[in-house]
Design a protein around this motif. Structure first.
Motif, mmCIF file in Angstrom:
data_model
loop_
_atom_site.group_PDB
_atom_site.id
_atom_site.type_symbol
_atom_site.label_atom_id
_atom_site.label_comp_id
_atom_site.label_asym_id
_atom_site.label_seq_id
_atom_site.Cartn_x
_atom_site.Cartn_y
_atom_site.Cartn_z
ATOM 1 N N PRO A 55 0.835 -1.204 0.000
ATOM 2 C CA PRO A 55 0.000 0.000 0.000
ATOM 3 C C PRO A 55 0.876 1.264 0.000
ATOM 4 O O PRO A 55 1.845 1.346 0.755
ATOM 5 N N GLU A 57 -0.931 4.427 -0.516
ATOM 6 C CA GLU A 57 -1.886 5.461 -0.116
ATOM 7 C C GLU A 57 -3.113 4.792 0.463
ATOM 8 O O GLU A 57 -3.573 3.796 -0.069
ATOM 9 N N LYS A 65 -10.460 3.350 0.282
ATOM 10 C CA LYS A 65 -9.774 3.079 -0.979
ATOM 11 C C LYS A 65 -8.279 3.122 -0.727
ATOM 12 O O LYS A 65 -7.801 3.933 0.060
ATOM 13 N N LYS A 67 -4.276 2.663 -2.689
ATOM 14 C CA LYS A 67 -3.452 2.550 -3.883
ATOM 15 C C LYS A 67 -2.276 1.656 -3.513
ATOM 16 O O LYS A 67 -1.616 1.881 -2.500
ATOM 17 N N TYR A 68 -2.051 0.623 -4.314
ATOM 18 C CA TYR A 68 -0.967 -0.326 -4.089
ATOM 19 C C TYR A 68 0.088 -0.195 -5.179
ATOM 20 O O TYR A 68 -0.230 0.131 -6.322
ATOM 21 N N GLN A 69 1.317 -0.494 -4.817
ATOM 22 C CA GLN A 69 2.383 -0.694 -5.789
ATOM 23 C C GLN A 69 2.487 -2.197 -5.970
ATOM 24 O O GLN A 69 2.799 -2.919 -5.013
ATOM 25 N N SER A 78 3.413 -1.621 -11.210
ATOM 26 C CA SER A 78 2.274 -0.796 -11.612
ATOM 27 C C SER A 78 1.453 -0.466 -10.381
ATOM 28 O O SER A 78 1.577 -1.115 -9.345
ATOM 29 N N GLU A 79 0.637 0.565 -10.522
ATOM 30 C CA GLU A 79 -0.236 0.942 -9.420
ATOM 31 C C GLU A 79 -1.595 0.292 -9.606
ATOM 32 O O GLU A 79 -2.105 0.222 -10.719
ATOM 33 N N VAL A 80 -2.152 -0.177 -8.502
ATOM 34 C CA VAL A 80 -3.450 -0.835 -8.498
ATOM 35 C C VAL A 80 -4.311 -0.159 -7.435
ATOM 36 O O VAL A 80 -3.867 0.035 -6.304
ATOM 37 N N MET A 81 -5.521 0.178 -7.814
ATOM 38 C CA MET A 81 -6.469 0.759 -6.857
ATOM 39 C C MET A 81 -7.385 -0.354 -6.339
ATOM 40 O O MET A 81 -7.786 -1.233 -7.105
ATOM 41 N N ARG A 83 -10.531 -1.243 -3.078
ATOM 42 C CA ARG A 83 -11.416 -0.781 -2.013
ATOM 43 C C ARG A 83 -11.575 -1.917 -1.016
ATOM 44 O O ARG A 83 -11.752 -3.072 -1.408
ATOM 45 N N GLY A 97 -11.297 -4.379 -6.834
ATOM 46 C CA GLY A 97 -10.963 -3.256 -7.702
ATOM 47 C C GLY A 97 -11.037 -3.666 -9.149
ATOM 48 O O GLY A 97 -11.505 -4.745 -9.492
#
Length: 163
Positions: A55, A57, A65, A67-69, A78-81, A83, A97
């Protein structure tokens, strides 16, 4: 032309809703669910142990919510959003997500006390039209590594009396 479009819609719509892949991994960790849960719900601590998703954010709280790396085995990031859909203390952490209809994920960490400690399961389902084209073969081995890293992190914390 209208008939052609209608045929495509009739053909593609079931593919979107019926397309599904899943990944399932398990590990038994010789520790109680409390220590494992404390590691799983400490978003700021993921970078110390999780080789796949960290994580960057947000907070691990129901409805939040994040935001993962994400790091793939080849090093691609890549970034993955996501919830947080559901949290049942000491039992389940469920996140989802993606882009509905295209590719979505529903990921669960499940904890179950067993004689040897705690069975930890990661189960993830993917849905959407992109499931037909996406090579998810790297995910299960990566999640097995994450399970092993979680086991090692818990062992380290127990050894050092930190949790």
């Amino acid at each position: 032309m209208k008939t052609f479009k209608l045929k495509w819609i009739v053909f593609i719509t079931p593919l979107v809703f019926l397309s599904c892949k899943s990944v399932h991994t398990e590990i038994t960790i010789p520790a109680n669910p409390e220590i494992i849960w404390s590691v799983l719900t400490d978003a700021s601590g993921y970078k110390a142990w999780n080789p796949v998703l960290v994580p960057i954010e947000g907070d691990l709280r129901e409805g939040e919510k994040l935001k993962y790396q994400m790091t793939q085995p080849d090093g691609k990031q890549s970034e993955v959003m996501a919830r947080v859909k559901k949290m049942v203390e000491l039992k389940e952490l469920n996140q989802s997500g993606g882009i509905p209809g295209i590719l979505t994920f529903d990921h669960k960490w499940l904890l179950e006390p067993v004689n040897e400690g705690t069975r930890v399961t990661q189960h993830e389902e993917y849905r959407g039209i992109w499931v037909w084209f996406w090579d998810a073969s790297w995910v299960e081995p990566a999640y097995r590594k994450a399970n092993e890293a979680l086991r090692d992190r818990v062992a380290h914390l127990k050894k050092n009396g930190q949790k």
